[in-house]
Scaffold this active site. Structure first.
Site, short mmCIF file in Angstrom:
data_model
loop_
_atom_site.label_atom_id
_atom_site.label_comp_id
_atom_site.label_asym_id
_atom_site.label_seq_id
_atom_site.Cartn_x
_atom_site.Cartn_y
_atom_site.Cartn_z
N PHE A 13 0.83 -1.21 0.00
CA PHE A 13 0.00 0.00 0.00
C PHE A 13 0.87 1.26 0.00
O PHE A 13 0.61 2.21 -0.75
CB PHE A 13 -0.90 0.07 1.25
CG PHE A 13 -1.90 -1.04 1.39
CD1 PHE A 13 -2.21 -1.88 0.33
CD2 PHE A 13 -2.56 -1.24 2.60
CE1 PHE A 13 -3.16 -2.89 0.48
CE2 PHE A 13 -3.50 -2.24 2.75
CZ PHE A 13 -3.80 -3.07 1.70
N VAL A 60 9.99 1.79 12.95
CA VAL A 60 9.00 2.53 13.75
C VAL A 60 8.89 1.98 15.18
O VAL A 60 8.30 2.63 16.05
CB VAL A 60 7.59 2.56 13.10
CG1 VAL A 60 7.60 3.32 11.78
CG2 VAL A 60 7.00 1.16 12.93
N TYR A 152 -3.12 -9.91 15.95
CA TYR A 152 -3.15 -8.95 14.83
C TYR A 152 -4.46 -8.15 14.89
O TYR A 152 -4.47 -6.91 14.79
CB TYR A 152 -3.03 -9.67 13.48
CG TYR A 152 -3.15 -8.71 12.31
CD1 TYR A 152 -2.15 -7.80 12.02
CD2 TYR A 152 -4.30 -8.70 11.51
CE1 TYR A 152 -2.27 -6.89 10.98
CE2 TYR A 152 -4.44 -7.80 10.46
CZ TYR A 152 -3.41 -6.90 10.19
OH TYR A 152 -3.53 -6.00 9.16
N PRO A 182 -9.09 -1.92 4.98
CA PRO A 182 -9.21 -2.87 3.87
C PRO A 182 -9.39 -4.30 4.34
O PRO A 182 -8.94 -4.68 5.42
CB PRO A 182 -7.87 -2.73 3.13
CG PRO A 182 -7.14 -1.58 3.76
CD PRO A 182 -7.70 -1.46 5.15
P1 NDP Z 1 3.50 -4.98 2.98
O1 NDP Z 1 4.18 -6.08 3.75
O2 NDP Z 1 3.53 -5.06 1.50
O3 NDP Z 1 4.10 -3.57 3.43
C1 NDP Z 1 4.31 -3.27 4.79
C2 NDP Z 1 5.20 -2.04 4.91
O4 NDP Z 1 5.39 -1.75 6.30
C3 NDP Z 1 6.57 -2.23 4.29
O5 NDP Z 1 6.95 -1.08 3.58
C4 NDP Z 1 7.47 -2.43 5.49
O6 NDP Z 1 8.77 -1.92 5.19
C5 NDP Z 1 6.78 -1.55 6.54
N1 NDP Z 1 7.14 -1.94 7.89
C6 NDP Z 1 6.86 -3.13 8.51
N2 NDP Z 1 7.42 -3.16 9.73
C7 NDP Z 1 8.07 -1.96 9.89
C8 NDP Z 1 8.84 -1.39 10.92
N3 NDP Z 1 9.06 -2.04 12.08
N4 NDP Z 1 9.37 -0.16 10.75
C9 NDP Z 1 9.17 0.51 9.59
N5 NDP Z 1 8.43 0.03 8.57
C10 NDP Z 1 7.90 -1.19 8.72
O7 NDP Z 1 2.01 -4.95 3.54
P2 NDP Z 1 0.73 -4.03 3.15
O8 NDP Z 1 1.11 -2.98 2.22
O9 NDP Z 1 -0.35 -4.95 2.79
O10 NDP Z 1 0.40 -3.44 4.58
C11 NDP Z 1 0.36 -2.05 4.87
C12 NDP Z 1 -0.59 -1.82 6.01
O11 NDP Z 1 -1.91 -2.19 5.63
C13 NDP Z 1 -0.30 -2.61 7.29
O12 NDP Z 1 -0.54 -1.76 8.40
C14 NDP Z 1 -1.30 -3.75 7.25
O13 NDP Z 1 -1.61 -4.22 8.53
C15 NDP Z 1 -2.48 -3.04 6.62
N6 NDP Z 1 -3.47 -3.89 5.96
C16 NDP Z 1 -3.10 -4.81 5.00
C17 NDP Z 1 -4.07 -5.58 4.39
C18 NDP Z 1 -3.73 -6.65 3.39
O14 NDP Z 1 -4.54 -7.58 3.21
N7 NDP Z 1 -2.60 -6.57 2.70
C19 NDP Z 1 -5.48 -5.40 4.70
C20 NDP Z 1 -5.75 -4.45 5.73
C21 NDP Z 1 -4.77 -3.70 6.30
P3 NDP Z 1 10.15 -2.57 5.66
O15 NDP Z 1 9.95 -4.02 5.81
O16 NDP Z 1 11.08 -2.14 4.59
O17 NDP Z 1 10.43 -1.87 6.96
C1 8X3 Z 2 -5.28 -7.63 6.74
C2 8X3 Z 2 -6.48 -8.36 6.27
O1 8X3 Z 2 -7.99 -10.36 6.71
O2 8X3 Z 2 -5.60 -10.70 6.93
O3 8X3 Z 2 -5.58 -6.69 7.71
O4 8X3 Z 2 -6.79 -9.47 8.59
S1 8X3 Z 2 -6.71 -9.79 7.18
#
Ligand code: NDP
Ligand code: 8X3
Length: 250
Positions: A13, A60, A152, A182
């Protein structure tokens, strides 16, 4: 010209939001831990748009690193108009009686504490400026709980609570707060959840069309294009085949 800070911009995202918002030709501050991926994205945006990009590599979960990184932002990229709290992850799908402490801590420290650390550093600029917009990435897991997803889901319930708390705390300062929730989206999310097991991750999205990262970036673009008097407080978005994190067509 807006200054937009996006956490977790190295993938999924965050990366899609960065590419989409770079079309504004404003200024982007992109953060993540993966320096190579982040630098590649920044280079690409710099070459293809008139957007100015500042990469910040930090975890973070580390309050001192957050402090150092945010305090290093040059004045040119301030005040920060938009903060997208996107960095987050799920680890494993274990029931609570089998959960590993290390996994719980990764999720709680990233999704709750990390979001708070970053917000605590950026929000004072918005308060002083009496303007700003914070977008938090919640989830359908902010509303439902599914088997093995307990911790989670608890972290994403916390993101919902914190989004409401920010909205109320920042109400006197005209700061908008939006939580985007989402459902299943195919990014690196499940690969991370299953420790790099691509086959296991692919099974999560088999048999239906999941959301893709661009769907969320389009929503962020829409949310940020509303006039000053309109605040979208929450948007829940799922694949058509999914009602929420529990009920789906699969
Ligand atoms: P990705 O794994 O593709 O991206 C996650 C991002 O978070 C990466 O850029 C990663 O960068 C960064 N990140 C993770 N841990 C850390 C950390 N400790 N410090 C800094 N950066 C961090 O996942 P998504 O894009 O799918 O997820 C983005 C957000 O959306 C999350 O909060 C997730 O919970 C939420 N989400 C996702 C859904 C899905 O189904 N995909 C649905 C609903 C919500 P790096 O590893 O380089 O640090
Ligand atoms: C990410 C979507 O369904 O894995 O938040 O919880 S789900």
């Amino acid at each position: 010209m807006r200054n937009i800070l996006i956490t977790g911009a190295s993938s999924g995202f965050g990366e899609a939001i960065a590419r989409t918002m770079s079309r504004e030709n404003g200024r982007l501050i992109l953060t993540a831990r993966s320096e190579d991926k982040l630098m590649k994205l920044c280079d690409e945006i710099t070459k293809s748009t008139n957007c100015e990009v500042l990469p910040l590599v930090f975890d973070v979960r580390d309050p001192e690193a957050c402090d150092k990184a945010i305090n290093s932002i040059p004045d040119k990229f301030k005040p920060i108009d938009v903060l997208v709290n996107n960095a987050g992850l799920a680890v494993e799908l274990d029931p609570i009686h089998k959960g590993a402490l290390e996994d719980w801590e990764r999720m709680i420290d990233t999704n709750i504490k990390g979001l708070l650390y970053v917000t605590r550093l950026i929000a004072p600029m918005m308060v002083e400026n009496k303007a700003g917009h914070i977008i938090n990435l919640g989830s359908t897991a902010s509303h439902e709980v599914y088997m093995g997803g307990g911790v989670y889901c608890a972290t994403k319930h916390a993101v919902l609570a914190l989004s409401k708390a920010m909205r109320t705390d920042f109400l006197p300062y005209g700061i908008k707060v939006t939580m985007i929730a989402p459902g299943a989206a195919e990014t690196n999310f499940s690969v991370v959840r299953f420790h790099g097991d691509q086959e296991k991750a692919d099974k999560v999205y088999a048999g239906y069309d999941p959301l893709v990262a661009q769907d969320i970036a389009d929503i962020v673009e829409f949310v940020l294009s509303r006039p000053p008097h309109v605040c979208l407080n929450e948007i829940i978005v799922t694949p058509t085949a999914q009602f929420n994190g529990v009920i789906n067509r699969k």
